[in-house]
Scaffold this motif. Sequence first.
Motif, PDB file in Angstrom:
ATOM      1  N   ALA A  46       0.817  -1.221   0.000  1.00 48.62           N
ATOM      2  CA  ALA A  46       0.000   0.000   0.000  1.00 48.62           C
ATOM      3  C   ALA A  46       0.848   1.267   0.000  1.00 48.62           C
ATOM      4  N   GLY A  47       2.178   1.124  -0.035  1.00 48.29           N
ATOM      5  CA  GLY A  47       3.052   2.289  -0.148  1.00 48.29           C
ATOM      6  C   GLY A  47       3.729   2.720   1.123  1.00 48.29           C
ATOM      7  N   PHE A  48       3.480   2.038   2.247  1.00 47.21           N
ATOM      8  CA  PHE A  48       4.114   2.421   3.512  1.00 47.21           C
ATOM      9  C   PHE A  48       5.552   1.911   3.536  1.00 47.21           C
ATOM     10  N   ARG A  49       6.439   2.725   4.058  1.00 44.75           N
ATOM     11  CA  ARG A  49       7.844   2.370   4.074  1.00 44.75           C
ATOM     12  C   ARG A  49       8.485   2.463   5.461  1.00 44.75           C
ATOM     13  N   GLN A  50       7.803   3.050   6.419  1.00 42.84           N
ATOM     14  CA  GLN A  50       8.334   3.128   7.785  1.00 42.84           C
ATOM     15  C   GLN A  50       7.401   2.328   8.686  1.00 42.84           C
ATOM     16  N   ILE A  51       7.858   1.141   9.071  1.00 40.63           N
ATOM     17  CA  ILE A  51       7.054   0.225   9.868  1.00 40.63           C
ATOM     18  C   ILE A  51       7.427   0.416  11.332  1.00 40.63           C
ATOM     19  N   ILE A  52       6.484   0.907  12.135  1.00 42.04           N
ATOM     20  CA  ILE A  52       6.752   1.227  13.538  1.00 42.04           C
ATOM     21  C   ILE A  52       6.095   0.151  14.404  1.00 42.04           C
ATOM     22  N   LEU A  53       6.914  -0.699  14.997  1.00 38.02           N
ATOM     23  CA  LEU A  53       6.420  -1.751  15.874  1.00 38.02           C
ATOM     24  C   LEU A  53       6.371  -1.237  17.304  1.00 38.02           C
ATOM     25  N   VAL A  54       5.213  -1.335  17.938  1.00 41.73           N
ATOM     26  CA  VAL A  54       5.085  -0.989  19.355  1.00 41.73           C
ATOM     27  C   VAL A  54       5.164  -2.297  20.123  1.00 41.73           C
ATOM     28  N   THR A  55       6.263  -2.510  20.811  1.00 44.46           N
ATOM     29  CA  THR A  55       6.595  -3.834  21.318  1.00 44.46           C
ATOM     30  C   THR A  55       6.867  -3.806  22.813  1.00 44.46           C
ATOM     31  N   ARG A  56       7.308  -4.937  23.330  1.00 44.11           N
ATOM     32  CA  ARG A  56       7.640  -5.071  24.757  1.00 44.11           C
ATOM     33  C   ARG A  56       8.694  -6.158  24.883  1.00 44.11           C
ATOM     34  N   SER A  57       9.127  -6.409  26.117  1.00 42.40           N
ATOM     35  CA  SER A  57      10.096  -7.469  26.358  1.00 42.40           C
ATOM     36  C   SER A  57       9.502  -8.816  25.947  1.00 42.40           C
ATOM     37  N   GLY A  58      10.366  -9.699  25.476  1.00 42.37           N
ATOM     38  CA  GLY A  58       9.913 -11.016  25.057  1.00 42.37           C
ATOM     39  C   GLY A  58       9.474 -11.089  23.615  1.00 42.37           C
ATOM     40  N   LYS A  59       9.567  -9.988  22.878  1.00 34.77           N
ATOM     41  CA  LYS A  59       9.106  -9.951  21.489  1.00 34.77           C
ATOM     42  C   LYS A  59      10.264  -9.771  20.503  1.00 34.77           C
ATOM     43  N   GLN A  60      11.491 -10.035  20.946  1.00 37.30           N
ATOM     44  CA  GLN A  60      12.650  -9.784  20.100  1.00 37.30           C
ATOM     45  C   GLN A  60      12.620 -10.593  18.808  1.00 37.30           C
ATOM     46  N   ALA A  61      11.951 -11.738  18.832  1.00 38.73           N
ATOM     47  CA  ALA A  61      11.892 -12.580  17.631  1.00 38.73           C
ATOM     48  C   ALA A  61      11.275 -11.841  16.456  1.00 38.73           C
ATOM     49  N   ILE A  62      10.356 -10.925  16.740  1.00 34.36           N
ATOM     50  CA  ILE A  62       9.727 -10.159  15.658  1.00 34.36           C
ATOM     51  C   ILE A  62      10.755  -9.250  14.987  1.00 34.36           C
ATOM     52  N   GLU A  63      11.515  -8.539  15.801  1.00 35.55           N
ATOM     53  CA  GLU A  63      12.556  -7.666  15.253  1.00 35.55           C
ATOM     54  C   GLU A  63      13.611  -8.480  14.513  1.00 35.55           C
ATOM     55  N   ASP A  64      13.992  -9.618  15.086  1.00 37.17           N
ATOM     56  CA  ASP A  64      14.997 -10.464  14.447  1.00 37.17           C
ATOM     57  C   ASP A  64      14.521 -10.952  13.081  1.00 37.17           C
ATOM     58  N   HIS A  65      13.235 -11.223  12.973  1.00 38.09           N
ATOM     59  CA  HIS A  65      12.705 -11.750  11.705  1.00 38.09           C
ATOM     60  C   HIS A  65      12.917 -10.769  10.556  1.00 38.09           C
ATOM     61  N   PHE A  66      12.850  -9.484  10.853  1.00 36.51           N
ATOM     62  CA  PHE A  66      13.000  -8.477   9.791  1.00 36.51           C
ATOM     63  C   PHE A  66      14.446  -7.992   9.650  1.00 36.51           C
ATOM     64  N   ASP A  67      15.339  -8.585  10.426  1.00 32.11           N
ATOM     65  CA  ASP A  67      16.761  -8.249  10.334  1.00 32.11           C
ATOM     66  C   ASP A  67      17.453  -9.280   9.441  1.00 32.11           C
ATOM     67  N   HIS A  68      18.694  -9.008   9.079  1.00 31.48           N
ATOM     68  CA  HIS A  68      19.474  -9.963   8.297  1.00 31.48           C
ATOM     69  C   HIS A  68      19.991 -11.082   9.202  1.00 31.48           C
ATOM     70  N   HIS A  69      20.034 -12.281   8.651  1.00 27.44           N
ATOM     71  CA  HIS A  69      20.594 -13.439   9.341  1.00 27.44           C
ATOM     72  C   HIS A  69      21.793 -13.893   8.504  1.00 27.44           C
ATOM     73  N   TYR A  70      22.937 -13.308   8.819  1.00 33.15           N
ATOM     74  CA  TYR A  70      24.102 -13.465   7.932  1.00 33.15           C
ATOM     75  C   TYR A  70      24.571 -14.914   7.831  1.00 33.15           C
ATOM     76  N   GLU A  71      24.568 -15.637   8.953  1.00 33.53           N
ATOM     77  CA  GLU A  71      25.031 -17.020   8.904  1.00 33.53           C
ATOM     78  C   GLU A  71      24.124 -17.867   8.007  1.00 33.53           C
ATOM     79  N   LEU A  72      22.814 -17.714   8.176  1.00 35.82           N
ATOM     80  CA  LEU A  72      21.868 -18.477   7.369  1.00 35.82           C
ATOM     81  C   LEU A  72      21.973 -18.094   5.893  1.00 35.82           C
ATOM     82  N   GLU A  73      22.078 -16.793   5.632  1.00 34.27           N
ATOM     83  CA  GLU A  73      22.192 -16.344   4.243  1.00 34.27           C
ATOM     84  C   GLU A  73      23.468 -16.874   3.595  1.00 34.27           C
ATOM     85  N   THR A  74      24.561 -16.867   4.349  1.00 30.12           N
ATOM     86  CA  THR A  74      25.831 -17.365   3.821  1.00 30.12           C
ATOM     87  C   THR A  74      25.742 -18.861   3.509  1.00 30.12           C
TER      88      THR A  74
END
Length: 291
Positions: A46-74
Amino acid sequence: MLSKVVIPVAGLGTRVLPASKAVPKEMLTVVDKPVIQHVVEEAIAAGFRQIILVTRSGKQAIEDHFDHHYELETELARKGKTALLESIRDILPSDAEVISVRQPKALGLGHAVLCAAPVVGEDDFAVMLPDMLIDNGKDNRDMSNMVAAWQSSGLGQIMVEAVPQDQVQRYGIVDCAGVAVQPGESTQIQGMVEKPDPAAAPSNLAIVGRYILPASIMTLLKNTPPGAGDEIQLTDALQTLLTDAGLQAYSMAGKLYDCGNKSGLLQANVAFGLQHPETAADLRAFLQSLS
């Protein structure tokens, strides 16, 4: 132009326990993607480019999912698994970013949106609930159409879905003064009622977790006292916004799945599984074998 979308992901996910005890409910999968990825892809389309997650402790997996996983990619690159590599490398386009802000206490949806105020600033923005998954098929994009309605009218938009009359007591319902709003179209909202008695409901148009809101809603939220459940309710601020500036209801054309409960999550997996090229044939044969 709209570029910012707020996605509150701080919920406990109690409706899908025990699955969400150690895994964020937003990371439960629909076919081969977490629910949150489906929602973010909807926002990107829909054209949005800044995704703002309102999060809390214990939710790091969400942030990790949208980050690079260099070992897996390699490792995937080394083994020549190009398709799998692209599937994890291209989750976000290069011009999009994910920003996380914390909601220190669970004080309601309105409070969660307010936590994003420093990032939203003076910009109009969208709010998308992460457990509401919309199947738009191939031909229509409800979020894109709602953006177009906002651009055309200059008014905030609330996405709604027609539900059976005997189920309106489960939802927030909008009053459109009897106007029969067609799927894919918007109309003026006259009022909103939370979980009305079916006999007294002004319509069967239920709010489904997609909003486009003016920046001024943040000021309204700051001045909104705690409401139901002693929480800051987004609906209370929307009532004030409706009086001050007006709002429109956008009637969705797609099919909604509430992945925040077990039945909705299962239904979404079946519906999306029947569309996925890797699973459609086997899943269809399996379902036919059950009949």
